[in-house]
Write an enzyme that holds these catalytic residues in place. Structure first.
Site, PDB file in Angstrom:
ATOM      1  N   GLY A 263       0.775  -1.238   0.000  1.00  0.00           N
ATOM      2  CA  GLY A 263       0.000   0.000   0.000  1.00  0.00           C
ATOM      3  C   GLY A 263       0.802   1.283   0.000  1.00  0.00           C
ATOM      4  O   GLY A 263       0.225   2.378  -0.070  1.00  0.00           O
TER       5      GLY A 263
ATOM      6  N   GLU B  29       4.057  -6.781   1.626  1.00  0.00           N
ATOM      7  CA  GLU B  29       3.649  -7.110   0.249  1.00  0.00           C
ATOM      8  C   GLU B  29       3.566  -5.876  -0.636  1.00  0.00           C
ATOM      9  O   GLU B  29       2.510  -5.587  -1.207  1.00  0.00           O
ATOM     10  CB  GLU B  29       2.256  -7.760   0.278  1.00  0.00           C
ATOM     11  CG  GLU B  29       2.114  -8.949   1.164  1.00  0.00           C
ATOM     12  CD  GLU B  29       0.656  -9.374   1.325  1.00  0.00           C
ATOM     13  OE1 GLU B  29      -0.257  -8.537   1.158  1.00  0.00           O
ATOM     14  OE2 GLU B  29       0.435 -10.549   1.600  1.00  0.00           O
TER      15      GLU B  29
ATOM     16  N   ARG C  68      -5.558   3.283 -15.641  1.00  0.00           N
ATOM     17  CA  ARG C  68      -5.711   3.994 -14.369  1.00  0.00           C
ATOM     18  C   ARG C  68      -6.409   5.355 -14.487  1.00  0.00           C
ATOM     19  O   ARG C  68      -7.274   5.657 -13.666  1.00  0.00           O
ATOM     20  CB  ARG C  68      -4.365   4.147 -13.652  1.00  0.00           C
ATOM     21  CG  ARG C  68      -3.644   2.821 -13.396  1.00  0.00           C
ATOM     22  CD  ARG C  68      -2.478   2.941 -12.447  1.00  0.00           C
ATOM     23  NE  ARG C  68      -2.914   3.211 -11.095  1.00  0.00           N
ATOM     24  CZ  ARG C  68      -2.904   4.370 -10.515  1.00  0.00           C
ATOM     25  NH1 ARG C  68      -2.406   5.425 -11.155  1.00  0.00           N
ATOM     26  NH2 ARG C  68      -3.358   4.547  -9.300  1.00  0.00           N
TER      27      ARG C  68
ATOM     28  N   TYR D 246      -9.751   5.328 -12.273  1.00  0.00           N
ATOM     29  CA  TYR D 246      -9.693   6.020 -10.971  1.00  0.00           C
ATOM     30  C   TYR D 246      -9.514   7.531 -11.122  1.00  0.00           C
ATOM     31  O   TYR D 246      -9.186   8.200 -10.151  1.00  0.00           O
ATOM     32  CB  TYR D 246      -8.502   5.534 -10.139  1.00  0.00           C
ATOM     33  CG  TYR D 246      -8.278   4.051 -10.106  1.00  0.00           C
ATOM     34  CD1 TYR D 246      -9.139   3.211  -9.405  1.00  0.00           C
ATOM     35  CD2 TYR D 246      -7.189   3.480 -10.752  1.00  0.00           C
ATOM     36  CE1 TYR D 246      -8.918   1.843  -9.369  1.00  0.00           C
ATOM     37  CE2 TYR D 246      -6.961   2.112 -10.712  1.00  0.00           C
ATOM     38  CZ  TYR D 246      -7.837   1.301 -10.026  1.00  0.00           C
ATOM     39  OH  TYR D 246      -7.607  -0.055  -9.977  1.00  0.00           O
TER      40      TYR D 246
ATOM     41  N   CYS E 288     -12.860   3.767 -28.372  1.00  0.00           N
ATOM     42  CA  CYS E 288     -14.192   4.374 -28.524  1.00  0.00           C
ATOM     43  C   CYS E 288     -14.911   4.533 -27.197  1.00  0.00           C
ATOM     44  O   CYS E 288     -15.927   3.882 -26.935  1.00  0.00           O
ATOM     45  CB  CYS E 288     -15.020   3.539 -29.491  1.00  0.00           C
ATOM     46  SG  CYS E 288     -14.405   3.734 -31.144  1.00  0.00           S
ATOM     47  N   GLU E 289     -14.351   5.344 -26.337  1.00  0.00           N
ATOM     48  CA  GLU E 289     -14.953   5.680 -25.042  1.00  0.00           C
ATOM     49  C   GLU E 289     -14.529   7.103 -24.726  1.00  0.00           C
ATOM     50  O   GLU E 289     -13.342   7.437 -24.866  1.00  0.00           O
ATOM     51  CB  GLU E 289     -14.380   4.784 -23.928  1.00  0.00           C
ATOM     52  CG  GLU E 289     -14.583   3.315 -24.108  1.00  0.00           C
ATOM     53  CD  GLU E 289     -15.719   2.753 -23.276  1.00  0.00           C
ATOM     54  OE1 GLU E 289     -16.314   3.489 -22.462  1.00  0.00           O
ATOM     55  OE2 GLU E 289     -16.011   1.569 -23.460  1.00  0.00           O
TER      56      GLU E 289
HETATM   57  N1  LLP Z   1      -1.343  -7.107  -0.831  1.00  0.00           N
HETATM   58  C1  LLP Z   1      -2.648  -7.242  -1.105  1.00  0.00           C
HETATM   59  C2  LLP Z   1      -3.437  -8.231  -0.375  1.00  0.00           C
HETATM   60  C3  LLP Z   1      -3.245  -6.428  -2.087  1.00  0.00           C
HETATM   61  O1  LLP Z   1      -4.539  -6.551  -2.346  1.00  0.00           O
HETATM   62  C4  LLP Z   1      -2.460  -5.484  -2.779  1.00  0.00           C
HETATM   63  C5  LLP Z   1      -3.042  -4.623  -3.825  1.00  0.00           C
HETATM   64  C6  LLP Z   1      -1.088  -5.399  -2.477  1.00  0.00           C
HETATM   65  C7  LLP Z   1      -0.564  -6.224  -1.485  1.00  0.00           C
HETATM   66  C8  LLP Z   1      -0.162  -4.438  -3.161  1.00  0.00           C
HETATM   67  O2  LLP Z   1      -0.526  -3.126  -2.945  1.00  0.00           O
HETATM   68  P1  LLP Z   1       0.446  -1.912  -3.392  1.00  0.00           P
HETATM   69  O3  LLP Z   1       1.691  -2.006  -2.562  1.00  0.00           O
HETATM   70  O4  LLP Z   1       0.724  -2.069  -4.823  1.00  0.00           O
HETATM   71  O5  LLP Z   1      -0.337  -0.704  -3.091  1.00  0.00           O
HETATM   72  N2  LLP Z   1      -5.257  -1.169  -9.543  1.00  0.00           N
HETATM   73  C9  LLP Z   1      -5.096  -0.217  -8.468  1.00  0.00           C
HETATM   74  C10 LLP Z   1      -4.424  -0.824  -7.263  1.00  0.00           C
HETATM   75  C11 LLP Z   1      -5.121  -2.057  -6.727  1.00  0.00           C
HETATM   76  C12 LLP Z   1      -4.393  -2.655  -5.545  1.00  0.00           C
HETATM   77  C13 LLP Z   1      -4.937  -3.993  -5.207  1.00  0.00           C
HETATM   78  N3  LLP Z   1      -4.282  -4.660  -4.140  1.00  0.00           N
HETATM   79  C14 LLP Z   1      -4.342   0.997  -9.005  1.00  0.00           C
HETATM   80  O6  LLP Z   1      -3.963   1.012 -10.159  1.00  0.00           O
HETATM   81  O7  LLP Z   1      -4.157   1.961  -8.273  1.00  0.00           O
END
Ligand code: LLP
Length: 423
Positions: A239, A288, A327, A331, A357-358
């Protein structure tokens, strides 16, 4: 310091002019910096020096096999969310003892697959899932190592679609019933309760939600130990946010307006804010991160096809679309866009849009941009995470190629799809 930088007026990735790469390999094109990937990983993993830990890279951010192999060499583990991602991780060489498996909707066949490969931990998201894993493990004559994903009800102050730690989100087990769910898990014969997992959201830019979550987790570990449930690891999720605005600066590039809370505190700050708290639990620590490792490792290169001025708005139409980088459409995410070669032609107010086409197929809206015309190339920055991995064939568009830069060397790490590849 990132490994994308202007030398005079020309964008470089490490030691290579990006324009030369675009001319050789065509567009749309994802370009990754090897050095950036490694530095990002080390800045996170190194912050845990001396602590029993594994940095499990979240494959969903970008699962290009060559990037994965580089992370394996660095000692990373893998966070997977499907049998497909476990398969990718194993193929790239991640050791099963370093693979975690999260997700609210694991299918029976995915659970069987993960058990067969004896992964480190199932991050379980409901009591029903505990029962199903217990049954499947029993039938397979094995025990499943599990962690319970706790939903701590903490506001990560991020986009609602990527916030996961609130009661109203589908993720994890409500912290109020955590102890009773752990007791239930411990009563199931084919499970080995090993850890607590949290992941409160993505693109988080504040330290406080992490600090609050860490406190709740450590408190829970204590309470569980007091009733004889030994917790050996805390998986603190990912995150960590990255900086999207002003990802690159140059006197000829308009400065992007920031509200003041859009800069990342940085990987070391995220970790040092929680590490002293988490260490109190005397557990192995797993994290993670996805975006923080690959986000600023990649850019998407696109070429200007046309300009259009309808009297109300000016459009710059490029050859990349929302199918390549979703993205902004999904979002309203901000990605900086900048020409590969800067000129003195001044700036203008434009929408940068793709060919799909959006109406939602845009990369920038009402943005002040250096003047660009047909044939010019532009880079869309911070596209390494959730760029290619979220791409699609929408409008029957073949997927972009991906290349990896290492100093002056450039290597294709995913071929551009051809029309014949479309099924
Ligand atoms: N662990 C779990 C259980 C997760 O669901 C996620 C991301 C991560 C780790 C990794 O998160 P990060 O460090 O990358 O923030 N498509 C969206 C982001 C979706 C994230 C989903 N889960 C975007 O483009 O912003």
């Amino acid at each position: 310091m990132t490994h994308f930088h202007y030398k005079e007026n020309q964008l470089f990735c490490e030691e290579t002019p990006v324009r030369e790469i675009a001319e050789e390999f065509g567009t749309p094109l994802y370009i990754y910096s090897r050095q950036q990937l490694i530095e990002n990983f080390r800045s996170i993993d190194g912050a845990f020096a001396g602590v029993d830990h594994t940095t499990c890279y979240a494959l969903k951010a970008n699962s290009n096999p060559e990037l994965l192999k580089l992370l394996v060499k660095e000692g990373a583990g893998a966070d997977a969310v499907s049998a497909g991602e476990i398969h990718h991780a194993l193929k790239a060489g991640f050791h099963p003892s370093k693979i975690t498996f999260a997700g609210v909707g694991k299918q029976d066949s995915e659970i069987e697959y993960a058990l067969k490969h004896d992964i480190f931990s199932f991050n379980v998201e409901s009591a029903e899932e505990l029962a199903v894993i217990n049954d499947i493990a029993g039938r397979a004559g094995t025990k499943a190592r599990i962690a319970l994903r706790i939903n701590p009800d903490i506001d990560a102050a991020t986009h609602p679609y990527i916030s996961t730690g609130l009661k109203t989100n589908k993720f994890g087990i409500d912290i109020e019933v955590a102890i009773e769910t752990f007791k239930y898990a411990a009563s199931l014969p084919n499970l080995q309760v090993d850890g607590i997992h949290t992941h409160i959201g993505s693109q988080i830019l504040k330290l406080d939600p992490f600090v609050q979550t860490a406190r709740k987790v450590v408190d829970l570990v204590g309470k569980l130990r007091a009733i004889g449930i030994g917790i050996r690891h805390i998986d603190f999720g990912g995150g960590y946010g990255v900086t999207y605005k002003n990802a690159i600066k140059h006197p000829l590039l308009p400065l992007e307006h920031e509200t003041g809370s859009e800069a990342t505190p940085g990987n070391e700050a995220f970790i040092s804010s929680v590490l002293p708290i988490l260490r109190q639990a005397d557990c192995k620590i797993v994290i993670e991160p996805g975006r923080a490792i690959v986000g600023n490792t990649g850019i998407l290169i696109t070429k200007v096809l046309y300009r259009k001025d309808n009297g109300v708005k000016k459009f710059v139409i490029v050859d990349a679309g929302m199918n390549d980088l979703m993205r902004p459409s999904l979002y309203q995410a901000h990605h900086q866009v900048a020409p590969l070669v800067l000129n003195e032609k001044g700036t203008e107010h434009v929408d940068i849009v793709g060919p799909v086409c959006e109406t939602g197929d845009f990369f920038a809206r009402e943005r002040t941009m250096p003047f660009m015309e047909r044939g010019d190339y532009a880079a869309i920055f911070t596209a390494g995470a959730y760029g290619f991995s979220l791409s699609s064939h929408y409008n029957a568009r073949p997927k972009a190629a991906e290349v990896l830069v290492n100093g002056e060397k450039v290597r294709v790490i995913r071929e551009r799809e051809k029309l014949e590849d479309l099924k």
